[in-house]
Write a protein that holds these residues in place. Sequence first.
Motif, short mmCIF file in Angstrom:
data_model
loop_
_atom_site.label_atom_id
_atom_site.label_comp_id
_atom_site.label_asym_id
_atom_site.label_seq_id
_atom_site.Cartn_x
_atom_site.Cartn_y
_atom_site.Cartn_z
N THR A 14 0.82 -1.19 -0.12
CA THR A 14 0.08 0.12 -0.02
C THR A 14 0.93 1.20 -0.14
OG1 THR A 14 -1.69 -1.24 1.20
CG2 THR A 14 -1.75 1.22 1.08
N LYS A 15 1.80 1.10 0.64
CA LYS A 15 2.93 2.39 0.96
C LYS A 15 3.31 2.75 -0.53
CE LYS A 15 3.75 2.19 5.93
NZ LYS A 15 4.88 2.09 6.85
N LYS A 16 4.10 1.62 -1.16
CA LYS A 16 4.48 1.70 -2.59
C LYS A 16 3.69 2.33 -3.49
CE LYS A 16 7.95 -1.89 -2.22
NZ LYS A 16 8.44 -3.28 -2.63
N LYS A 17 2.26 1.81 -3.51
CA LYS A 17 1.37 2.17 -4.24
C LYS A 17 1.07 3.76 -4.25
CE LYS A 17 -1.27 -1.97 -5.22
NZ LYS A 17 -2.26 -2.94 -5.00
N ASN A 18 0.95 4.27 -2.68
CA ASN A 18 0.76 5.44 -2.47
C ASN A 18 1.88 6.32 -2.97
OD1 ASN A 18 -1.71 4.81 -1.44
ND2 ASN A 18 -0.96 4.72 0.60
N ILE A 24 3.60 10.36 -9.33
CA ILE A 24 3.12 10.64 -10.62
C ILE A 24 2.15 12.07 -10.76
CG2 ILE A 24 1.09 9.82 -12.04
CD1 ILE A 24 1.91 7.10 -11.72
N LYS A 25 1.62 12.09 -9.47
CA LYS A 25 0.89 13.69 -9.26
C LYS A 25 1.65 14.69 -9.19
CE LYS A 25 -2.65 15.45 -6.25
NZ LYS A 25 -3.57 15.25 -5.22
N ARG A 26 2.78 14.41 -8.21
CA ARG A 26 3.66 15.67 -8.39
C ARG A 26 4.37 15.93 -9.56
NH1 ARG A 26 7.33 13.01 -5.20
NH2 ARG A 26 8.76 12.79 -7.00
N LEU A 30 5.54 16.44 -16.33
CA LEU A 30 6.80 15.57 -16.91
C LEU A 30 6.30 14.39 -17.64
CD1 LEU A 30 9.74 16.24 -14.12
CD2 LEU A 30 9.33 17.46 -16.15
N TYR A 31 5.57 13.70 -16.92
CA TYR A 31 4.97 12.42 -17.59
C TYR A 31 4.24 12.94 -18.77
CZ TYR A 31 6.28 9.62 -13.40
OH TYR A 31 6.95 8.94 -12.65
N LEU A 32 3.26 14.01 -18.77
CA LEU A 32 2.60 14.37 -20.08
C LEU A 32 3.71 14.70 -21.13
CD1 LEU A 32 -0.16 16.66 -18.68
CD2 LEU A 32 -0.26 14.61 -19.61
#
Length: 316
Positions: A14-18, A24-26, A30-32
Amino acid sequence: MKAVLGDYRENVTTKKKNSILRSIKRDSLLYLLLLLPMAYIFIFKYAPIYGVLMAFQDYNIFQGISGSEWVGLDVFKFIFEQNSFYRALTNTLVLNFLDLIAGFPAPIILAILLNELRFVRFKKITQTILYLPHFLSWVIIGGMVYLMFSTGGMANSVLSSLGLGNIEFLSQKTNWLIMYVAVGVWHSVGWGTIIYLAAIIGINKELYEASDIDGCSRLRKIWHITLPGIKPTIIILLILQIGRMISIGFDRPFVMGNSLVSEYSDVISTYVYRIGIGSGDFSQATAVGLFQSVVGLIFLVAANFIAKKIGEQGIW
């Protein structure tokens, strides 16, 4: 005990997923930005791999890949029986070897010379002039070479005015090979220096200061500090260059070649163009391209393996 371990693993997951979601949110912008280059690589690099199937078919342009007859390795057997293929392969290896001998050390030497210049403005002007040929199309360069070095070109006009007679720069084997290599070095040497200059800038300046205290000359500093400092970069670029020994660009040999030197200027890329676009035999063209890619991969892996064996850093 098992329940405790299960809860612990679940908490870690759960911690890894979070953590991934937060990253990704931060870095969402850059991902876009990555989407465009990833789409380019997928569309123009991975999607066309499907076309490799044509190398194992008697490909018919009207029936497509799904409707063409499978012939296995017959296309490769036919190609390997052609003298023209071996001539193109030999010419490709010879021209790439000459480029490696003359063209690979050139940007290294030029980068070191530019790094030794102390007049900053002259250095910048020189760099700009040396970079410019890289941005010229080979069609333009081919026209320039023809105007200057053809039988009635500028160079022969000057030689004739001096009473030295004409030189067949573009119609004799040795002269054409010299021109081919020289023009290639002139075109790429300035751009190639960028990587080596960046590597030189990364060398610890304290090493040069210590060598000044010891009274080292410029040549000794180049030999004992600069060259060892850029050695990893040289090795990596050499491995990549060896990996490209079997492949060659289409523009340069096609533009600089002519009917008088076709025996020496016909390379893999022009051979593929001739049998694929000229003759419409897409199966042969695809088979030659696949052969070229496989052999290039073997060269690349072998060069990287040898570099690792002698204690150098490879590309993986």
